[in-house]
Scaffold this active site. Structure first.
Site, mmCIF file in Angstrom:
data_model
loop_
_atom_site.group_PDB
_atom_site.id
_atom_site.type_symbol
_atom_site.label_atom_id
_atom_site.label_comp_id
_atom_site.label_asym_id
_atom_site.label_seq_id
_atom_site.Cartn_x
_atom_site.Cartn_y
_atom_site.Cartn_z
ATOM 1 N N GLY A 11 0.844 -1.203 0.000
ATOM 2 C CA GLY A 11 0.000 0.000 0.000
ATOM 3 C C GLY A 11 0.869 1.239 0.000
ATOM 4 O O GLY A 11 1.538 1.550 0.990
ATOM 5 N N VAL A 92 -2.987 -0.905 3.424
ATOM 6 C CA VAL A 92 -3.961 -0.734 2.335
ATOM 7 C C VAL A 92 -5.204 -0.026 2.867
ATOM 8 O O VAL A 92 -5.390 0.120 4.081
ATOM 9 C CB VAL A 92 -4.326 -2.097 1.709
ATOM 10 C CG1 VAL A 92 -3.091 -2.761 1.118
ATOM 11 C CG2 VAL A 92 -5.002 -3.005 2.723
ATOM 12 N N ASN A 93 -6.040 0.389 1.945
ATOM 13 C CA ASN A 93 -7.245 1.116 2.343
ATOM 14 C C ASN A 93 -8.274 0.185 2.987
ATOM 15 O O ASN A 93 -8.375 -0.980 2.618
ATOM 16 C CB ASN A 93 -7.850 1.858 1.143
ATOM 17 C CG ASN A 93 -7.691 1.109 -0.164
ATOM 18 O OD1 ASN A 93 -6.725 0.376 -0.349
ATOM 19 N ND2 ASN A 93 -8.652 1.266 -1.048
ATOM 20 N N GLU A 163 -1.370 4.032 12.712
ATOM 21 C CA GLU A 163 -0.678 5.286 12.392
ATOM 22 C C GLU A 163 -1.524 6.463 12.857
ATOM 23 O O GLU A 163 -2.722 6.505 12.637
ATOM 24 C CB GLU A 163 -0.431 5.354 10.875
ATOM 25 C CG GLU A 163 0.368 6.560 10.449
ATOM 26 C CD GLU A 163 1.612 6.742 11.309
ATOM 27 O OE1 GLU A 163 2.455 5.845 11.353
ATOM 28 O OE2 GLU A 163 1.726 7.802 11.970
ATOM 29 N N LYS A 222 -6.814 2.953 18.168
ATOM 30 C CA LYS A 222 -6.782 3.786 16.956
ATOM 31 C C LYS A 222 -8.182 4.314 16.634
ATOM 32 O O LYS A 222 -8.365 5.502 16.363
ATOM 33 C CB LYS A 222 -6.219 2.964 15.789
ATOM 34 C CG LYS A 222 -6.280 3.658 14.457
ATOM 35 C CD LYS A 222 -5.480 4.954 14.406
ATOM 36 C CE LYS A 222 -5.867 5.795 13.225
ATOM 37 N NZ LYS A 222 -5.179 7.073 13.157
ATOM 38 N N VAL A 224 -10.602 4.644 18.710
ATOM 39 C CA VAL A 224 -11.028 5.516 19.808
ATOM 40 C C VAL A 224 -10.351 6.883 19.703
ATOM 41 O O VAL A 224 -10.977 7.928 19.939
ATOM 42 C CB VAL A 224 -10.730 4.844 21.168
ATOM 43 C CG1 VAL A 224 -11.029 5.776 22.319
ATOM 44 C CG2 VAL A 224 -11.551 3.568 21.304
ATOM 45 N N LYS A 269 -11.434 24.108 16.798
ATOM 46 C CA LYS A 269 -11.674 25.112 15.764
ATOM 47 C C LYS A 269 -13.007 24.794 15.073
ATOM 48 O O LYS A 269 -13.142 23.752 14.408
ATOM 49 C CB LYS A 269 -10.501 25.050 14.769
ATOM 50 C CG LYS A 269 -10.536 26.071 13.684
ATOM 51 C CD LYS A 269 -9.849 27.348 14.093
ATOM 52 C CE LYS A 269 -9.955 28.360 12.964
ATOM 53 N NZ LYS A 269 -10.217 29.692 13.358
ATOM 54 N N PHE A 274 -15.916 18.429 9.717
ATOM 55 C CA PHE A 274 -14.664 17.715 9.431
ATOM 56 C C PHE A 274 -14.826 16.830 8.192
ATOM 57 O O PHE A 274 -15.917 16.372 7.864
ATOM 58 C CB PHE A 274 -14.191 16.881 10.629
ATOM 59 C CG PHE A 274 -15.137 15.808 11.110
ATOM 60 C CD1 PHE A 274 -15.297 14.622 10.403
ATOM 61 C CD2 PHE A 274 -15.836 15.965 12.295
ATOM 62 C CE1 PHE A 274 -16.140 13.617 10.864
ATOM 63 C CE2 PHE A 274 -16.697 14.975 12.763
ATOM 64 C CZ PHE A 274 -16.850 13.796 12.048
ATOM 65 N N CYS A 278 -10.794 9.362 7.132
ATOM 66 C CA CYS A 278 -10.829 8.445 8.272
ATOM 67 C C CYS A 278 -11.843 8.733 9.373
ATOM 68 O O CYS A 278 -12.429 7.784 9.902
ATOM 69 C CB CYS A 278 -9.435 8.355 8.875
ATOM 70 S SG CYS A 278 -8.306 7.547 7.735
ATOM 71 N N GLN A 280 -14.925 9.867 9.653
ATOM 72 C CA GLN A 280 -16.267 9.315 9.482
ATOM 73 C C GLN A 280 -16.229 7.792 9.398
ATOM 74 O O GLN A 280 -16.983 7.097 10.072
ATOM 75 C CB GLN A 280 -16.899 9.918 8.222
ATOM 76 C CG GLN A 280 -18.227 9.287 7.899
ATOM 77 C CD GLN A 280 -19.047 10.136 6.971
ATOM 78 O OE1 GLN A 280 -19.226 11.318 7.165
ATOM 79 N NE2 GLN A 280 -19.571 9.504 5.940
ATOM 80 N N LYS A 341 -8.537 19.688 4.190
ATOM 81 C CA LYS A 341 -7.828 20.578 5.110
ATOM 82 C C LYS A 341 -6.667 21.195 4.339
ATOM 83 O O LYS A 341 -6.390 20.771 3.211
ATOM 84 C CB LYS A 341 -7.340 19.835 6.363
ATOM 85 C CG LYS A 341 -6.313 18.747 6.054
ATOM 86 C CD LYS A 341 -5.907 17.981 7.291
ATOM 87 C CE LYS A 341 -4.991 18.775 8.199
ATOM 88 N NZ LYS A 341 -4.259 17.902 9.151
#
Ligand code: NAD
Ligand code: UGA
Length: 466
Positions: A11, A92-93, A163, A222, A224, A269, A274, A278, A280, A341
């Site tokens: 990936g 990978v996705n 990550e 991750k 959480v 902010k 958002f 990731c 959602q 962003k």
């Protein structure tokens, strides 16, 4: 414990590419091969001019330039790279399922499973498999089941190493992460595998910042972490709507609560909502897992973060319509920003897509400028929604390379991404070339509203009563 000398990463996306480039830079003694089945993507990673690599991240092209060809390689030869590696990262996705059971909620693990089957098929020596992708808790069990039942005598240890980098600051985050998390089995072999990965990171990260846990805690942490981060944004966005009714100012409220060290000032902010690939997806996954265990209250609690975010995006778009006298049919609206962003060319789940979609339903004409996003991506994002025919999207949306051209002759400007350059534009020049009354909807609260009002603009910011 064995010191790892050869790593493969399956990936070459927004995580695999930057993460492996940094490992290669910091560990010149380790050979790092990043593989992907997407030939165009690999070709772009191998482009002689590192400015053309497929992921835009500040500082990344320099890191790639330093390590590529020395101990960093990008390839489509997946089998060879798996065979040669002692440690294999799966990056990978893991998108939300778009079919069958769990559609729209659960994670689609087909790419993960394909990797596991491929690793099982070609491996001839023992390997450490590292889950780098974000995965539902207990996925390591699935991997283990596939890997350990091949019957070729090869032994696999499975680690979870999620990550935490954010796009736009990936290189910085990888150079100096708040923590690295490694989960593994608490058996002798498992502990040895954990230590092998700790040793890789310890080449540049202080040991006290490398946390080790059991596999399940790591996998779940991750999801959480992302849920907590996104929850802060939905919380401040919920209050932004109340501010707009009460003359409280969301920027002042955020500052006031953020100085409480228990709350903290980051991630408060208010915005148009958002986006990104990731937040959602991972919250939906958490909701789905909770529901599958019968934990209705837990699922409902976290689902509200998504409901609030959808509301915020819709509210922003409807506010534009309302302020343009309840009709935007045939009116031109400039979008400053399309990426989810600043400092990234990634548009996945960007709020801009959903705001544009609603405005196109109202027959507006949308004129887009983004410093890093290609026009074809803008159209692909809208076409993916399947709200209307691609021809209708092409008709309703125009993309510009010059922000002043994008804003020319428009009824309104909407700021969708917080790119720094928007703050320093010649706003008098933009005002002079717009239809009057000239309106700005600042979905990121980055512009100086007082200065713009002095020029003559009508300004609407998030969470501020106008
Ligand atoms: P991505 O879509 O950018 O990259 C994934 C790559 O994997 C693609 O290039 C795809 O072609 C390749 N791939 C899929 N199946 C393959 C296979 N069987 N063999 C070879 N290549 C294959 O995705 P991403 O943004 O890098 O995210 C990867 C994972 O990391 C996801 O689980 C995501 O949730 C997680 N994550 C992403 C971020 C981020 O900022 N994007 C941050 C942290 C974690
Ligand atoms: C996020 C997390 O921050 C990372 O730790 C995580 O690794 C990553 O998701 C992932 O798992 O993919 P990312 O989505 O790249 O990173 O970027 P963020 O900085 O978190 O921003 C996400 C969205 O929230 C953006 O649309 C951003 O504009 C928005 N945001 C962020 C706000 O609206 N307000 C804020 O205060 C902060």
């Amino acid at each position: 414990m064995t010191s790892v000398k050869s790593i493969c990463c399956i990936g070459a996306g927004y995580v695999g590419g930057p993460t492996m480039a940094v490992i290669a830079k910091k560990c010149p003694h380790i050979k790092v091969t990043v593989v992907d089945m997407n030939e165009a993507r690999i070709a772009a990673w191998n482009d002689p001019d590192t400015e053309n690599i497929p992921v835009y991240e500040p500082g990344l092209s320099d890191v790639v330039a330093e390590a590529r060809g020395r101990n960093l390689f990008f390839s489509t030869e997946v089998d060879d790279a798996i065979r040669d590696a002692e440690m294999i990262f799966i990056s990978v996705n893991t998108p939300t399922k778009t079919y069958g059971s769990g559609k729209g909620m659960g994670a689609d693990l087909k790419y993960i499973e394909l990797c596991a089957r491929q690793i099982a098929r070609v491996s001839t020596t023992d390997k450490i498999i590292v889950e780098k992708s974000t995965l539902p808790v207990r996925t390591a069990e699935v991997l283990r089941d596939i890997l350990q039942n091949v019957g070729n005598g090869v032994k696999f240890q499975i680690l979870s190493n999620p990550e935490f980098l954010a796009e736009g600051t990936a290189v910085e985050d990888l150079f100096s992460p708040d923590r690295v998390l490694i989960g593994g089995d608490y058996t002798d072999e498992g502990l040895k595998a954990i230590e092998s990965l700790v040793e890789v990171y310890a080449n540049w990260i202080p040991r006290e910042r490398i946390l080790t846990t059991n596999v399940w805690s790591s996998e779940l942490s991750k999801l959480v972490a992302n849920a907590f981060l996104a929850q802060r944004i939905s919380s401040i966005n919920a209050i932004s709507e109340l501010c707009e009714k009460t003359e409280a100012d969301i920027n002042e409220v955020a500052r006031a609560i953020g100085t409480d060290s228990r709350i903290g000032s980051k991630f408060l902010k208010a915005s148009v909502g958002f986006g990104g690939s990731c937040f959602q997806k991972d919250i939906l996954n958490l909701v789905y897992i909770s529901r599958s265990f019968g934990l209705k209250e837990v699922a409902d609690y976290w689902e509200q973060v998504i409901i609030m975010n959808d509301h915020q995006k819709r509210r922003f778009a409807l506010n534009i319509v309302r302020n343009l006298y309840n009709t935007v049919s045939g009116k031109k609206i400039a979008f400053l920003g399309w990426a989810f962003k600043k400092d990234t060319n990634d548009t996945r789940e960007s709020a801009a897509i959903y705001v544009a979609d609603l405005l196109l339903n109202e027959q507006a004409v949308v004129k887009v400028y983004d410093p890093k996003v290609e026009p074809k991506q803008v159209y692909a994002d809208l076409d993916y929604l399947e709200t209307r025919q691609p021809a209708a999207n092409a008709n309703g949306v125009a993309c510009y390379e010059d922000p002043y051209e994008a804003c020319k002759d428009t009824h309104a400007i909407a700021v969708l991404t917080e790119w720094d350059e928007f703050k320093t534009y010649d706003w008098q020049r933009i005002y002079d070339n717009m239809l009057k009354p000239a309106k700005i909807f600042d979905g990121r609260n980055i512009l100086n509203a007082a200065e713009l009002k002095a020029i003559g603009f009508q300004v609407r910011s998030i969470g501020v009563t106008n």
